[in-house]
Design a protein around this motif. Sequence first.
Motif: not given
Length: 130
Positions: A29-30, A32-33, A37-39, A42-43
Amino acid sequence: LFTDRSYVILFLCYALNVGAFQALATLVSQLTAPFGYSPGESGFMGAVVVIVGVVSAGVLGKLMDRFRAYTIVLFICYALAWYWNLLWSSVLAPNNYWWLLITAGLYGSALLPVLPIGVALAAEVTYPIS
Protein backbone atom coordinates in the motif's frame (compact mmCIF):
# COMPACT_ATOMS: atom_id res chain seq x y z
CA LEU A 1 20.77 -28.92 12.42
CA PHE A 2 22.98 -25.88 11.98
CA THR A 3 26.03 -28.07 11.45
CA ASP A 4 24.53 -29.41 8.21
CA ARG A 5 25.67 -27.11 5.38
CA SER A 6 22.74 -28.00 3.10
CA TYR A 7 20.26 -27.20 5.84
CA VAL A 8 21.89 -23.84 6.63
CA ILE A 9 21.77 -22.80 2.96
CA LEU A 10 18.14 -23.86 2.72
CA PHE A 11 17.35 -22.07 5.98
CA LEU A 12 18.87 -18.81 4.76
CA CYS A 13 17.09 -18.97 1.38
CA TYR A 14 13.81 -19.83 3.07
CA ALA A 15 14.20 -16.98 5.55
CA LEU A 16 14.89 -14.52 2.73
CA ASN A 17 11.82 -15.75 0.87
CA VAL A 18 9.54 -15.35 3.88
CA GLY A 19 11.04 -11.93 4.52
CA ALA A 20 10.46 -10.84 0.92
CA PHE A 21 6.85 -11.96 1.06
CA GLN A 22 6.20 -10.24 4.38
CA ALA A 23 7.88 -7.05 3.20
CA LEU A 24 5.75 -6.91 0.07
CA ALA A 25 2.58 -7.73 1.98
CA THR A 26 3.31 -5.04 4.54
CA LEU A 27 4.50 -2.30 2.20
CA VAL A 28 2.41 -2.77 -0.96
CA SER A 29 0.00 0.00 0.00
CA GLN A 30 2.81 2.40 0.82
CA LEU A 31 4.64 1.54 -2.39
CA THR A 32 1.61 2.07 -4.62
CA ALA A 33 0.03 5.11 -2.90
CA PRO A 34 2.43 7.68 -4.45
CA PHE A 35 1.31 6.47 -7.89
CA GLY A 36 -2.36 7.11 -7.18
CA TYR A 37 -3.54 3.62 -6.25
CA SER A 38 -6.10 3.34 -3.47
CA PRO A 39 -5.67 1.06 -0.45
CA GLY A 40 -8.41 -1.14 -1.92
CA GLU A 41 -6.51 -1.57 -5.19
CA SER A 42 -3.32 -2.31 -3.26
CA GLY A 43 -5.15 -4.84 -1.12
CA PHE A 44 -6.49 -6.51 -4.24
CA MET A 45 -2.93 -6.78 -5.58
CA GLY A 46 -1.95 -8.52 -2.35
CA ALA A 47 -4.94 -10.85 -2.67
CA VAL A 48 -3.91 -11.72 -6.23
CA VAL A 49 -0.41 -12.61 -4.97
CA VAL A 50 -1.85 -14.93 -2.32
CA ILE A 51 -4.60 -16.56 -4.42
CA VAL A 52 -2.41 -17.24 -7.46
CA GLY A 53 0.39 -18.37 -5.15
CA VAL A 54 -1.81 -20.86 -3.32
CA VAL A 55 -3.03 -22.35 -6.59
CA SER A 56 0.53 -22.51 -7.90
CA ALA A 57 1.73 -24.12 -4.66
CA GLY A 58 -0.96 -26.78 -5.01
CA VAL A 59 0.00 -27.56 -8.59
CA LEU A 60 3.72 -27.61 -7.87
CA GLY A 61 3.11 -29.68 -4.72
CA LYS A 62 1.45 -32.40 -6.80
CA LEU A 63 4.34 -32.27 -9.29
CA MET A 64 6.88 -32.49 -6.46
CA ASP A 65 5.15 -35.58 -5.08
CA ARG A 66 5.52 -37.22 -8.45
CA PHE A 67 8.96 -36.10 -9.68
CA ARG A 68 10.86 -35.15 -6.46
CA ALA A 69 12.83 -32.41 -8.23
CA TYR A 70 12.89 -30.19 -5.15
CA THR A 71 16.20 -28.41 -5.65
CA ILE A 72 15.79 -27.44 -9.29
CA VAL A 73 12.20 -26.28 -8.79
CA LEU A 74 13.25 -24.29 -5.74
CA PHE A 75 15.99 -22.53 -7.71
CA ILE A 76 13.60 -21.83 -10.58
CA CYS A 77 10.99 -20.43 -8.19
CA TYR A 78 13.58 -18.18 -6.53
CA ALA A 79 14.81 -16.90 -9.89
CA LEU A 80 11.29 -16.28 -11.17
CA ALA A 81 10.22 -14.58 -7.93
CA TRP A 82 13.19 -12.23 -8.21
CA TYR A 83 12.41 -11.54 -11.88
CA TRP A 84 8.68 -10.97 -11.35
CA ASN A 85 9.37 -8.70 -8.37
CA LEU A 86 11.77 -6.66 -10.48
CA LEU A 87 9.20 -6.50 -13.28
CA TRP A 88 6.44 -5.49 -10.85
CA SER A 89 8.67 -2.69 -9.58
CA SER A 90 9.42 -1.54 -13.12
CA VAL A 91 5.74 -1.36 -14.17
CA LEU A 92 4.77 0.50 -10.99
CA ALA A 93 3.40 3.68 -12.55
CA PRO A 94 0.12 5.59 -12.64
CA ASN A 95 -2.67 4.08 -14.75
CA ASN A 96 -0.90 0.75 -15.02
CA TYR A 97 -3.16 -1.27 -12.72
CA TRP A 98 -3.72 -4.30 -14.95
CA TRP A 99 0.00 -4.82 -15.54
CA LEU A 100 0.56 -4.55 -11.81
CA LEU A 101 -2.10 -7.19 -11.19
CA ILE A 102 -0.60 -9.53 -13.79
CA THR A 103 2.94 -9.18 -12.49
CA ALA A 104 1.70 -9.49 -8.89
CA GLY A 105 0.03 -12.78 -9.81
CA LEU A 106 3.18 -14.02 -11.53
CA TYR A 107 5.21 -12.99 -8.49
CA GLY A 108 2.86 -14.92 -6.22
CA SER A 109 2.98 -17.96 -8.50
CA ALA A 110 6.75 -18.14 -8.03
CA LEU A 111 7.03 -16.94 -4.43
CA LEU A 112 4.42 -18.86 -2.47
CA PRO A 113 5.26 -22.38 -3.72
CA VAL A 114 8.69 -21.96 -2.16
CA LEU A 115 7.12 -22.25 1.29
CA PRO A 116 5.85 -25.86 1.06
CA ILE A 117 8.68 -26.95 -1.24
CA GLY A 118 11.22 -25.55 1.24
CA VAL A 119 9.64 -27.47 4.11
CA ALA A 120 9.65 -30.70 2.09
CA LEU A 121 13.25 -30.16 1.02
CA ALA A 122 14.26 -29.47 4.62
CA ALA A 123 12.79 -32.82 5.60
CA GLU A 124 14.71 -34.50 2.78
CA VAL A 125 17.99 -32.75 3.56
CA THR A 126 17.94 -33.40 7.30
CA TYR A 127 16.77 -37.04 7.26
CA PRO A 128 18.11 -38.90 9.20
CA ILE A 129 19.44 -36.63 11.91
CA SER A 130 22.11 -38.21 14.03
